[in-house]
Design a protein around this motif. Structure first.
Motif, mmCIF file in Angstrom:
data_model
loop_
_atom_site.group_PDB
_atom_site.id
_atom_site.type_symbol
_atom_site.label_atom_id
_atom_site.label_comp_id
_atom_site.label_asym_id
_atom_site.label_seq_id
_atom_site.Cartn_x
_atom_site.Cartn_y
_atom_site.Cartn_z
ATOM 1 N N TYR A 74 -73.064 26.831 5.565
ATOM 2 C CA TYR A 74 -73.687 26.071 4.474
ATOM 3 C C TYR A 74 -73.046 26.392 3.125
ATOM 4 C CZ TYR A 74 -77.367 24.762 7.806
ATOM 5 O OH TYR A 74 -78.048 24.261 8.876
ATOM 6 N N ILE A 112 -77.655 20.254 1.958
ATOM 7 C CA ILE A 112 -77.147 21.592 2.296
ATOM 8 C C ILE A 112 -78.007 22.663 1.625
ATOM 9 C CG2 ILE A 112 -75.175 23.162 2.161
ATOM 10 C CD1 ILE A 112 -73.446 20.479 2.017
ATOM 11 N N GLU A 116 -79.973 25.542 3.612
ATOM 12 C CA GLU A 116 -79.664 26.958 3.366
ATOM 13 C C GLU A 116 -80.925 27.721 2.966
ATOM 14 O OE1 GLU A 116 -76.452 29.683 0.888
ATOM 15 O OE2 GLU A 116 -76.108 27.538 1.124
#
Length: 312
Positions: A74, A112, A116
């Motif tokens: 990520y 993302i 994460e």
């Protein structure tokens, strides 16, 4: 005005946006680009080395290191979704980005980021089980559970961020296509619209609470339970050792959420915050964690440190 006229309007959407970088700091673009380029190179190198080390070493195929693998992937994606375009703007190579490309970049960054954030929550749970219920650790966190958690993180991220695309597509832009930023951000794009963006602002608040907000609360609860468990340990030696395993995770959490929350709050509620400060904050949260995460885990985790040295 000529630039705006040159932008062919498809309906009420501009064909492209022009990213102007950091307003007021144009003379320093070359100097700003140097640390950005160095940090991006370090992020690529650090995360690739971490990934290769964990993948090659069978002894590191444990839940904690598999989550670390997800974090590294990520981090690579987050910085790669933004930094190359930022550098092309700072170096005046290409300041244009298509309307579709802008929405794709905006979605990628938030998708993302939320994924994460979910991995950081699971890592906190991993530390909780390892410290407070070590005998059941392998039974609770099996390889299939680890990968299922990874898939659920992606599905949640998609569901939270996908509506943002439609909220931006529904807005009329009246030919406004010059964006004071280095990459496409939800509120940055919405502010170019010649219509009320209240829904976009409140959607951003709700999305942030459902993702990073709830995640931070979950992490805090995990650590409260961990510290309560540590104080109850009979051996005084067990406490510092267990705390050390949490130290790296707490450092990563602090670096990940601090600039992101400052950027989020300043964008929505800091009307008097200078624009160059807002844009600098937005760049910090996509480049600083990817640079520092592999080094924090690499330096603080003996197993990784030894295997990296062996690999090199």
């Amino acid at each position: 005005h000529q630039i705006m006229a040159a932008s062919n309007l498809s309906g009420s959407h501009p064909a492209f946006f022009i990213l102007v970088g950091i307003p007021g700091m144009e003379k320093s673009y070359t100097w700003i680009s140097i640390p950005v380029c160095v940090m991006y190179s370090a992020a690529l190198l650090g995360n690739v080395v971490l990934l290769v080390t964990i993948v090659k070493e069978r002894s590191l195929h444990e839940p904690m290191y598999l989550f670390l693998c997800m974090l590294a992937v990520y981090d690579l994606l987050l910085s790669t979704a933004t930094v190359p375009k930022t550098l092309s703007v700072l170096w005046s190579l290409s300041t244009h980005i298509s309307f579709g490309g802008c929405l794709a970049q905006m979605f990628s960054v938030y998708f993302i980021f939320v994924a994460e954030s979910a991995v950081l929550v699971v890592m906190a749970f991993d530390r909780y089980v390892a410290i407070c219920d070590p005998l059941r650790y392998t039974a609770i966190l099996t390889p299939s559970v680890v990968w299922k958690v990874g898939v659920v993180a992606l599905i949640r991220s998609f569901c939270i961020m996908f509506p943002a695309i439609f909220l931006l597509k529904r807005l009329p832009y009246c030919g406004h296509n010059v964006m004071p930023h280095t990459y496409c951000e939800h509120i940055g794009v919405a502010r170019l619209a010649c219509a009320d963006i209240s829904i976009n602002i409140w959607y951003g608040v709700v999305a942030a609470f459902l993702s990073a907000g709830l995640d931070v609360i979950s992490i805090a609860v995990s650590y409260v339970l961990i510290f309560r468990c540590l104080w109850g340990l009979p051996s005084p030696r067990a406490s510092p050792k267990a705390l050390h395993t949490c130290g790296s995770h707490l450092c990563v959490i602090t670096m990940f959420y601090t600039p992101a929350f400052f950027s989020f709050l300043a964008h929505r509620f800091g009307q008097h915050v200078p624009q160059h400060v807002l844009i600098s904050l937005a760049n910090l949260y996509v480049v600083v964690p990817p640079v520092l995460n592999p080094f924090i885990y690499g330096v603080r985790t003996r197993q990784i440190r030894e295997h990296v040295a062996h690999l090199l």
